[in-house]
Scaffold this motif. Structure first.
Motif, mmCIF file in Angstrom:
data_model
loop_
_atom_site.group_PDB
_atom_site.id
_atom_site.type_symbol
_atom_site.label_atom_id
_atom_site.label_comp_id
_atom_site.label_asym_id
_atom_site.label_seq_id
_atom_site.Cartn_x
_atom_site.Cartn_y
_atom_site.Cartn_z
ATOM 1 N N GLN A 3 0.842 -1.196 0.000
ATOM 2 C CA GLN A 3 0.000 0.000 0.000
ATOM 3 C C GLN A 3 0.876 1.243 0.000
ATOM 4 O OE1 GLN A 3 -2.385 -0.526 3.553
ATOM 5 N NE2 GLN A 3 -4.024 -1.445 2.353
ATOM 6 N N GLY A 4 0.389 2.278 -0.690
ATOM 7 C CA GLY A 4 1.041 3.573 -0.678
ATOM 8 C C GLY A 4 -0.018 4.645 -0.600
ATOM 9 N N GLN A 5 0.369 5.841 -0.149
ATOM 10 C CA GLN A 5 -0.626 6.904 -0.020
ATOM 11 C C GLN A 5 0.003 8.288 -0.150
ATOM 12 O OE1 GLN A 5 -2.296 5.724 3.658
ATOM 13 N NE2 GLN A 5 -0.531 6.284 4.857
ATOM 14 N N TYR A 6 -0.874 9.242 -0.372
ATOM 15 C CA TYR A 6 -0.491 10.641 -0.475
ATOM 16 C C TYR A 6 -1.646 11.457 0.096
ATOM 17 C CZ TYR A 6 0.307 15.267 -2.434
ATOM 18 O OH TYR A 6 0.485 16.617 -2.590
ATOM 19 N N GLU A 7 -1.314 12.528 0.813
ATOM 20 C CA GLU A 7 -2.347 13.386 1.388
ATOM 21 C C GLU A 7 -1.909 14.833 1.310
ATOM 22 O OE1 GLU A 7 -4.098 14.026 5.825
ATOM 23 O OE2 GLU A 7 -4.324 11.996 5.012
ATOM 24 N N THR A 8 -2.858 15.727 1.024
ATOM 25 C CA THR A 8 -2.598 17.160 0.987
ATOM 26 C C THR A 8 -3.901 17.891 1.295
ATOM 27 O OG1 THR A 8 -1.536 18.933 -0.275
ATOM 28 C CG2 THR A 8 -3.038 17.481 -1.494
ATOM 29 N N THR A 9 -3.824 19.206 1.393
ATOM 30 C CA THR A 9 -5.033 20.011 1.604
ATOM 31 C C THR A 9 -5.110 21.103 0.546
ATOM 32 O OG1 THR A 9 -3.906 21.470 3.162
ATOM 33 C CG2 THR A 9 -5.109 19.607 4.097
ATOM 34 N N THR A 10 -6.333 21.582 0.331
ATOM 35 C CA THR A 10 -6.597 22.650 -0.627
ATOM 36 C C THR A 10 -7.794 23.461 -0.147
ATOM 37 O OG1 THR A 10 -7.102 23.167 -2.944
ATOM 38 C CG2 THR A 10 -8.074 21.155 -2.045
ATOM 39 N N ASP A 11 -7.951 24.643 -0.718
ATOM 40 C CA ASP A 11 -9.147 25.430 -0.410
ATOM 41 C C ASP A 11 -10.272 25.183 -1.423
ATOM 42 O OD1 ASP A 11 -8.013 26.709 -2.584
ATOM 43 O OD2 ASP A 11 -8.009 28.702 -1.683
ATOM 44 N N VAL A 12 -10.060 24.293 -2.364
ATOM 45 C CA VAL A 12 -11.110 23.925 -3.320
ATOM 46 C C VAL A 12 -12.098 22.999 -2.604
ATOM 47 C CG1 VAL A 12 -11.622 22.771 -5.510
ATOM 48 C CG2 VAL A 12 -9.564 24.168 -5.288
ATOM 49 N N PRO A 13 -13.395 23.314 -2.678
ATOM 50 C CA PRO A 13 -14.390 22.497 -1.980
ATOM 51 C C PRO A 13 -14.393 21.034 -2.444
ATOM 52 C CG PRO A 13 -15.361 24.564 -2.707
ATOM 53 C CD PRO A 13 -14.001 24.477 -3.337
ATOM 54 N N ALA A 14 -14.673 20.144 -1.502
ATOM 55 C CA ALA A 14 -14.739 18.707 -1.786
ATOM 56 C C ALA A 14 -15.730 18.416 -2.903
ATOM 57 C CB ALA A 14 -15.128 17.941 -0.516
ATOM 58 N N GLU A 15 -16.829 19.137 -2.950
ATOM 59 C CA GLU A 15 -17.841 18.919 -3.986
ATOM 60 C C GLU A 15 -17.267 19.105 -5.386
ATOM 61 O OE1 GLU A 15 -22.094 20.802 -5.506
ATOM 62 O OE2 GLU A 15 -21.314 21.358 -3.542
ATOM 63 N N LYS A 16 -16.463 20.143 -5.576
ATOM 64 C CA LYS A 16 -15.859 20.391 -6.895
ATOM 65 C C LYS A 16 -14.853 19.299 -7.263
ATOM 66 C CE LYS A 16 -16.230 25.346 -7.536
ATOM 67 N NZ LYS A 16 -15.488 26.510 -8.016
ATOM 68 N N HIS A 86 -9.760 7.660 -3.916
ATOM 69 C CA HIS A 86 -9.693 9.128 -3.925
ATOM 70 C C HIS A 86 -10.741 9.612 -2.939
ATOM 71 C CE1 HIS A 86 -7.468 9.104 -7.799
ATOM 72 N NE2 HIS A 86 -8.220 8.047 -8.037
ATOM 73 N N GLU A 87 -10.309 10.277 -1.876
ATOM 74 C CA GLU A 87 -11.247 10.755 -0.859
ATOM 75 C C GLU A 87 -11.020 12.240 -0.607
ATOM 76 O OE1 GLU A 87 -12.879 9.457 3.527
ATOM 77 O OE2 GLU A 87 -10.808 8.971 3.021
ATOM 78 N N TYR A 88 -12.124 12.972 -0.444
ATOM 79 C CA TYR A 88 -12.091 14.414 -0.212
ATOM 80 C C TYR A 88 -12.898 14.716 1.041
ATOM 81 C CZ TYR A 88 -10.882 13.677 -5.030
ATOM 82 O OH TYR A 88 -10.312 13.190 -6.171
ATOM 83 N N VAL A 89 -12.216 15.238 2.079
ATOM 84 C CA VAL A 89 -12.852 15.501 3.363
ATOM 85 C C VAL A 89 -12.850 17.004 3.621
ATOM 86 C CG1 VAL A 89 -12.793 15.050 5.840
ATOM 87 C CG2 VAL A 89 -12.093 13.252 4.218
ATOM 88 N N GLN A 90 -14.040 17.586 3.658
ATOM 89 C CA GLN A 90 -14.210 19.027 3.857
ATOM 90 C C GLN A 90 -14.233 19.333 5.349
ATOM 91 O OE1 GLN A 90 -15.085 21.146 0.954
ATOM 92 N NE2 GLN A 90 -14.523 22.808 2.323
ATOM 93 N N THR A 91 -13.381 20.281 5.777
ATOM 94 C CA THR A 91 -13.378 20.774 7.147
ATOM 95 C C THR A 91 -13.273 22.294 7.063
ATOM 96 O OG1 THR A 91 -12.202 18.779 7.851
ATOM 97 C CG2 THR A 91 -12.271 20.612 9.411
ATOM 98 N N GLY A 92 -14.401 22.967 7.313
ATOM 99 C CA GLY A 92 -14.415 24.424 7.163
ATOM 100 C C GLY A 92 -14.163 24.788 5.716
ATOM 101 N N THR A 95 -10.137 21.397 2.286
ATOM 102 C CA THR A 95 -10.445 20.019 1.913
ATOM 103 C C THR A 95 -9.158 19.202 1.999
ATOM 104 O OG1 THR A 95 -12.169 20.744 0.378
ATOM 105 C CG2 THR A 95 -11.331 18.498 0.098
ATOM 106 N N THR A 96 -9.230 18.109 2.736
ATOM 107 C CA THR A 96 -8.122 17.158 2.781
ATOM 108 C C THR A 96 -8.333 16.156 1.652
ATOM 109 O OG1 THR A 96 -7.897 17.393 5.165
ATOM 110 C CG2 THR A 96 -6.920 15.416 4.172
ATOM 111 N N ILE A 97 -7.311 16.010 0.836
ATOM 112 C CA ILE A 97 -7.339 15.058 -0.277
ATOM 113 C C ILE A 97 -6.506 13.864 0.138
ATOM 114 C CG2 ILE A 97 -6.679 14.643 -2.680
ATOM 115 C CD1 ILE A 97 -6.989 17.689 -3.109
ATOM 116 N N ARG A 98 -7.133 12.680 0.096
ATOM 117 C CA ARG A 98 -6.427 11.439 0.433
ATOM 118 C C ARG A 98 -6.444 10.524 -0.780
ATOM 119 N NH1 ARG A 98 -9.686 11.432 5.688
ATOM 120 N NH2 ARG A 98 -8.338 12.658 7.043
ATOM 121 N N PHE A 99 -5.261 10.167 -1.237
ATOM 122 C CA PHE A 99 -5.093 9.249 -2.358
ATOM 123 C C PHE A 99 -4.361 8.024 -1.827
ATOM 124 C CE2 PHE A 99 -2.030 7.589 -5.436
ATOM 125 C CZ PHE A 99 -2.872 7.215 -6.471
#
Length: 138
Positions: A3-16, A86-92, A95-99
């Motif tokens: 297994q491998g993974q990558y995670e980052t955050t963005t201000d782009v909404p999870a919905e988009k 591919h997961e997108y978690v909105q907090t305020g 959005t945390t992007i988990r791949f």
């Protein structure tokens, strides 16, 4: 299983972001490593699709799970399978992007070296391209 993974955050909404990742037929608009992806009908669990990497063979894929804001698919490789999430978690307003990617099967070690490890290494650039596309097109 590897297994491998990558995670980052963005201000782009999870919905988009989810709108872009769930539009499977247009992945090549932001993932420049793909010639095309082809799905018939709506994206839902169990539905097959084809993914064609540039310079590579067609890959049979299946959607395992799709719901706001998560897409999980499996590539059916020769003597192995590779599951990508591919997961997108909105907090305020962030959005945390988990791949994540997992590979298993008799030739899992081969596909890990040939495909999966490269996907993890290229995840930052691929995620940046997805974010950029989502900002401009969704």
């Amino acid at each position: 299983m590897w297994q491998g993974q990558y995670e980052t955050t963005t201000d782009v909404p999870a919905e988009k972001l989810f709108r872009v990742i769930s539009d499977i037929n247009n992945w090549n608009q932001w993932d420049h490593g793909l010639e095309f992806t082809k799905i018939e009908g709506a994206a839902k669990p169990g539905v097959p699709f084809i993914l064609k990497p540039k310079g590579g063979p067609n890959v049979k894929m299946t959607i395992d799970e799709i719901k706001p804001y998560l897409l999980v698919d499996t590539a059916h490789l020769f003597l192995a399978k590779m599951r990508t999430s591919h997961e997108y978690v909105q907090t305020g307003d962030q959005t945390t992007i988990r791949f994540s990617v997992a590979v298993w099967g008799p030739l899992g070690f081969f596909w890990r070296k040939v495909v999966a490890e490269n996907q993890v290494k290229e995840a930052a650039a691929q995620t940046a391209a997805l974010i950029n596309y989502a900002q401009k097109n969704s």
